[in-house]
Design a protein around this motif. Structure first.
Motif, PDB file in Angstrom:
ATOM      1  N   PRO A 241       8.736 -13.901 -38.195  1.00  0.00           N
ATOM      2  CA  PRO A 241       9.649 -13.152 -37.324  1.00  0.00           C
ATOM      3  C   PRO A 241      10.062 -11.813 -37.934  1.00  0.00           C
ATOM      4  O   PRO A 241      10.475 -11.765 -39.074  1.00  0.00           O
ATOM      5  N   PRO A 242       9.928 -10.725 -37.169  1.00  0.00           N
ATOM      6  CA  PRO A 242      10.390  -9.416 -37.639  1.00  0.00           C
ATOM      7  C   PRO A 242      11.891  -9.292 -37.416  1.00  0.00           C
ATOM      8  O   PRO A 242      12.496 -10.135 -36.757  1.00  0.00           O
TER       9      PRO A 242
ATOM     10  N   GLU B  92       4.658  -5.314 -24.292  1.00  0.00           N
ATOM     11  CA  GLU B  92       3.196  -5.368 -24.391  1.00  0.00           C
ATOM     12  C   GLU B  92       2.655  -6.632 -23.725  1.00  0.00           C
ATOM     13  O   GLU B  92       1.614  -6.600 -23.076  1.00  0.00           O
ATOM     14  N   ALA B  93       3.382  -7.753 -23.857  1.00  0.00           N
ATOM     15  CA  ALA B  93       2.943  -9.008 -23.228  1.00  0.00           C
ATOM     16  C   ALA B  93       2.998  -8.892 -21.709  1.00  0.00           C
ATOM     17  O   ALA B  93       2.083  -9.349 -21.003  1.00  0.00           O
ATOM     18  N   GLU B  94       4.056  -8.276 -21.179  1.00  0.00           N
ATOM     19  CA  GLU B  94       4.137  -8.066 -19.727  1.00  0.00           C
ATOM     20  C   GLU B  94       2.996  -7.183 -19.245  1.00  0.00           C
ATOM     21  O   GLU B  94       2.369  -7.461 -18.216  1.00  0.00           O
ATOM     22  N   ASP B  95       2.725  -6.126 -19.995  1.00  0.00           N
ATOM     23  CA  ASP B  95       1.619  -5.226 -19.637  1.00  0.00           C
ATOM     24  C   ASP B  95       0.280  -5.954 -19.689  1.00  0.00           C
ATOM     25  O   ASP B  95      -0.603  -5.714 -18.866  1.00  0.00           O
TER      26      ASP B  95
ATOM     27  N   ARG C 137       1.607 -15.135 -31.676  1.00  0.00           N
ATOM     28  CA  ARG C 137       1.612 -16.140 -32.751  1.00  0.00           C
ATOM     29  C   ARG C 137       2.015 -15.527 -34.087  1.00  0.00           C
ATOM     30  O   ARG C 137       2.745 -16.142 -34.858  1.00  0.00           O
ATOM     31  N   ASP C 138       1.548 -14.325 -34.348  1.00  0.00           N
ATOM     32  CA  ASP C 138       1.933 -13.651 -35.600  1.00  0.00           C
ATOM     33  C   ASP C 138       3.447 -13.493 -35.689  1.00  0.00           C
ATOM     34  O   ASP C 138       4.042 -13.726 -36.736  1.00  0.00           O
TER      35      ASP C 138
ATOM     36  N   THR D  34      10.177  -6.954 -31.609  1.00  0.00           N
ATOM     37  CA  THR D  34      10.058  -8.054 -30.645  1.00  0.00           C
ATOM     38  C   THR D  34      10.149  -7.553 -29.210  1.00  0.00           C
ATOM     39  O   THR D  34       9.422  -8.034 -28.340  1.00  0.00           O
ATOM     40  N   LEU D  35      11.011  -6.575 -28.961  1.00  0.00           N
ATOM     41  CA  LEU D  35      11.101  -6.035 -27.597  1.00  0.00           C
ATOM     42  C   LEU D  35       9.843  -5.262 -27.230  1.00  0.00           C
ATOM     43  O   LEU D  35       9.379  -5.317 -26.087  1.00  0.00           O
TER      44      LEU D  35
END
Length: 136
Positions: free
Chosen positions: A109-110, A74-77, A103-104, A68-69
C-alpha cells in the motif's frame, strides 16, 4: 547581476532602493497584467492561498493525485476502454494489465487513502463486453 549589499546598510532599505531604481528605469512598466486587479474566483468560493499554484497547474495541464486515487481513475478508464475494445483479446489484455497494478497496490500500500478496489474478474468483464456487443 545585481550589486552586492554594501556593509552597514540595512537589508530592507537596500532592497527598497533597488526596487525604486528599477521602477525609475521603467523595468516594471511592461509587465503583463500591470495595473489590473488580480483575478478573483468566479464561483464565489472563499479565498484560497494556493490559487496561483492551482491556476498554474491547470494552465499547464498538470494534476497531482495521491497514488491510490490515480489508480482508481486509471481503473475506471480501463473498464471504459475494455467496454469499447474491438476484440475479446484486447479486453483481456486491458483488464489483466490493470489487475497487475491493483494487486501491486494491494500488497504494497502506498501513502494516501485506501484503494478500495479488488482485481477485476476478467471473465465477468469479457461476458459483459460480449453482451453489449450482442445488443448492437
Amino acid at each position: 547581476m545585481t550589486e552586492r549589499k554594501p556593509p552597514g546598510v540595512d537589508f530592507e532599505s537596500w532592497v527598497d532602493k533597488q526596487i525604486r531604481d528599477a521602477d525609475a528605469r521603467g523595468a516594471f512598466a511592461e509587465l503583463p497584467g500591470a495595473g489590473k486587479p488580480l483575478p478573483s474566483e468566479v464561483d464565489g468560493t472563499t479565498y484560497d492561498e494556493l490559487w496561483w499554484v492551482k491556476r498554474k497547474m491547470a494552465r499547464e495541464g498538470f494534476s497531482v493525485l495521491p497514488p491510490t486515487l490515480a489508480l482508481r481513475r486509471e481503473a475506471e478508464d480501463a473498464l471504459e476502454a475494455a467496454a469499447k475494445a474491438p476484440s475479446e483479446r484486447v479486453v483481456r489484455r486491458i483488464v489483466e494489465e490493470i489487475n497487475v497494478k491493483i494487486r501491486d497496490v494491494m500488497f504494497r500500500p502506498p501513502p494516501g487513502p485506501p484503494l478500495g478496489l479488488k482485481p477485476y474478474d476478467v471473465e465477468a468483464v469479457v461476458r459483459q463486453w460480449r453482451e453489449r456487443r450482442a445488443e448492437r
